[in-house]
Scaffold this motif. Sequence first.
Motif, mmCIF file in Angstrom:
data_model
loop_
_atom_site.group_PDB
_atom_site.id
_atom_site.type_symbol
_atom_site.label_atom_id
_atom_site.label_comp_id
_atom_site.label_asym_id
_atom_site.label_seq_id
_atom_site.Cartn_x
_atom_site.Cartn_y
_atom_site.Cartn_z
ATOM 1 N N MET A 56 0.708 -1.284 -0.099
ATOM 2 C CA MET A 56 0.576 -0.308 0.121
ATOM 3 C C MET A 56 0.714 1.678 0.211
ATOM 4 S SD MET A 56 -3.338 -0.763 2.364
ATOM 5 C CE MET A 56 -2.258 -1.938 3.846
ATOM 6 N N HIS A 57 1.819 1.340 1.003
ATOM 7 C CA HIS A 57 3.293 2.181 0.572
ATOM 8 C C HIS A 57 3.893 2.451 -0.497
ATOM 9 C CE1 HIS A 57 6.030 5.072 2.114
ATOM 10 N NE2 HIS A 57 6.767 4.636 1.072
ATOM 11 N N HIS A 58 3.965 1.786 -1.191
ATOM 12 C CA HIS A 58 4.183 1.903 -2.843
ATOM 13 C C HIS A 58 3.259 2.410 -3.475
ATOM 14 C CE1 HIS A 58 8.455 1.199 -1.707
ATOM 15 N NE2 HIS A 58 8.195 0.333 -0.862
ATOM 16 N N LEU A 59 2.412 1.806 -3.260
ATOM 17 C CA LEU A 59 1.443 1.622 -4.269
ATOM 18 C C LEU A 59 0.932 3.034 -4.539
ATOM 19 C CD1 LEU A 59 -1.027 -0.918 -4.397
ATOM 20 C CD2 LEU A 59 0.208 -0.041 -6.751
ATOM 21 N N ASN A 60 0.792 4.098 -3.126
ATOM 22 C CA ASN A 60 0.563 5.456 -2.692
ATOM 23 C C ASN A 60 1.419 5.947 -3.232
ATOM 24 O OD1 ASN A 60 -1.398 7.382 -1.678
ATOM 25 N ND2 ASN A 60 0.370 7.598 -0.578
ATOM 26 N N THR A 61 3.038 5.813 -3.133
ATOM 27 C CA THR A 61 4.323 7.072 -3.664
ATOM 28 C C THR A 61 4.536 6.763 -5.363
ATOM 29 O OG1 THR A 61 5.348 5.991 -1.211
ATOM 30 C CG2 THR A 61 6.828 6.913 -2.971
ATOM 31 N N ASN A 62 4.376 5.432 -5.198
ATOM 32 C CA ASN A 62 4.990 5.303 -6.950
ATOM 33 C C ASN A 62 3.491 5.481 -8.223
ATOM 34 O OD1 ASN A 62 7.481 5.045 -6.096
ATOM 35 N ND2 ASN A 62 6.669 2.439 -5.458
ATOM 36 N N MET A 63 2.178 5.069 -7.451
ATOM 37 C CA MET A 63 1.094 5.435 -8.777
ATOM 38 C C MET A 63 0.400 7.047 -8.214
ATOM 39 S SD MET A 63 0.868 2.838 -10.048
ATOM 40 C CE MET A 63 -0.511 3.125 -11.118
ATOM 41 N N MET A 64 0.818 7.274 -7.401
ATOM 42 C CA MET A 64 -0.360 9.089 -6.761
ATOM 43 C C MET A 64 1.148 10.041 -6.997
ATOM 44 S SD MET A 64 -3.081 7.455 -7.019
ATOM 45 C CE MET A 64 -3.994 8.829 -6.340
ATOM 46 N N PRO A 65 1.549 9.991 -7.796
ATOM 47 C CA PRO A 65 3.148 11.475 -7.924
ATOM 48 C C PRO A 65 2.539 12.304 -7.252
ATOM 49 C CG PRO A 65 3.328 9.869 -9.173
ATOM 50 C CD PRO A 65 2.483 9.246 -8.554
ATOM 51 N N MET A 66 1.257 12.818 -7.831
ATOM 52 C CA MET A 66 0.872 14.608 -7.863
ATOM 53 C C MET A 66 0.376 14.926 -7.064
ATOM 54 S SD MET A 66 -1.374 14.205 -11.904
ATOM 55 C CE MET A 66 -0.293 13.585 -13.199
ATOM 56 N N SER A 67 1.089 16.156 -6.621
ATOM 57 C CA SER A 67 0.642 17.488 -5.660
ATOM 58 C C SER A 67 -0.986 17.652 -5.887
ATOM 59 C CB SER A 67 1.942 17.809 -5.321
ATOM 60 O OG SER A 67 1.466 19.058 -6.025
ATOM 61 N N PRO A 68 -1.510 18.840 -4.546
ATOM 62 C CA PRO A 68 -2.834 19.246 -5.400
ATOM 63 C C PRO A 68 -2.745 20.482 -6.625
ATOM 64 C CG PRO A 68 -2.365 18.990 -3.057
ATOM 65 C CD PRO A 68 -1.131 17.972 -3.699
ATOM 66 N N GLU A 69 -0.921 21.001 -6.498
ATOM 67 C CA GLU A 69 -0.901 21.910 -7.725
ATOM 68 C C GLU A 69 -0.578 21.063 -9.378
ATOM 69 O OE1 GLU A 69 1.375 21.079 -4.431
ATOM 70 O OE2 GLU A 69 0.157 22.892 -3.723
ATOM 71 N N MET A 70 -0.088 20.412 -8.706
ATOM 72 C CA MET A 70 -0.017 20.356 -10.362
ATOM 73 C C MET A 70 -1.332 18.730 -10.168
ATOM 74 S SD MET A 70 3.291 17.316 -9.712
ATOM 75 C CE MET A 70 3.195 16.816 -11.324
ATOM 76 N N MET A 71 -1.978 18.839 -10.005
ATOM 77 C CA MET A 71 -3.535 18.352 -10.289
ATOM 78 C C MET A 71 -4.568 19.891 -10.612
ATOM 79 S SD MET A 71 -4.024 15.367 -10.232
ATOM 80 C CE MET A 71 -6.037 15.388 -10.172
ATOM 81 N N LYS A 72 -4.449 20.982 -10.603
ATOM 82 C CA LYS A 72 -4.872 22.307 -11.069
ATOM 83 C C LYS A 72 -4.235 22.149 -12.167
ATOM 84 C CE LYS A 72 -4.959 24.315 -6.615
ATOM 85 N NZ LYS A 72 -5.190 25.385 -5.113
ATOM 86 N N ASN A 73 -2.986 22.264 -12.218
ATOM 87 C CA ASN A 73 -2.920 22.787 -13.844
ATOM 88 C C ASN A 73 -2.978 21.407 -14.696
ATOM 89 O OD1 ASN A 73 -1.224 25.577 -13.134
ATOM 90 N ND2 ASN A 73 0.174 23.668 -12.139
ATOM 91 N N MET A 74 -3.353 20.678 -14.732
ATOM 92 C CA MET A 74 -4.237 19.156 -15.475
ATOM 93 C C MET A 74 -4.960 20.141 -16.294
ATOM 94 S SD MET A 74 -2.258 16.452 -14.842
ATOM 95 C CE MET A 74 -3.464 15.258 -16.009
ATOM 96 N N PRO A 75 -4.973 19.363 -17.971
ATOM 97 C CA PRO A 75 -5.865 20.039 -19.097
ATOM 98 C C PRO A 75 -7.472 19.242 -18.427
ATOM 99 C CG PRO A 75 -4.393 18.847 -19.659
ATOM 100 C CD PRO A 75 -3.765 18.564 -18.558
#
Length: 133
Positions: free
Chosen positions: A114-133
């Motif tokens: 679970m730790h590695h899935l969270n770390t490797n599969m969800m690397p985006m920060s909220p700021e990165m998500m705001k810039n997504m199209p």
Amino acid sequence: MISQAPAHEDAHEAHHGHSHGHGAGHGSLKSYTIGFVLSVILTAIPFWLVMAGVFESPAVTATLVMALGAVQIVVHMICFLHMNTRSEGGWTMMALIFTIVIVAIALSGSLWVMHHLNTNMMPMSPEMMKNMP
């Protein structure tokens, strides 16, 4: 002449205390009651910890929930499966130790995955998500 116990025990003899066998543990009303009460408590505490949001850190809550779950497995094995050091020549205690090791491996492996899935599969920060199209 030396008297030997029969290879096959009569169920009637084993039930009435004339057994020559392995001395398997039998449950009593007291052991079942203690097991039931401990099971209810060990189920209610994690539920309360999660629902009331007792701890700020989800890691602390998860650790406590898993620890209480592991304790509950041991309580079930002792109170309901009657595992102790005396019955079956100590083999039931070996089964208890084996179960504890398997549960520890399963819990630590689950946390690791679970730790590695969270770390490797969800690397985006909220700021990165705001810039997504």
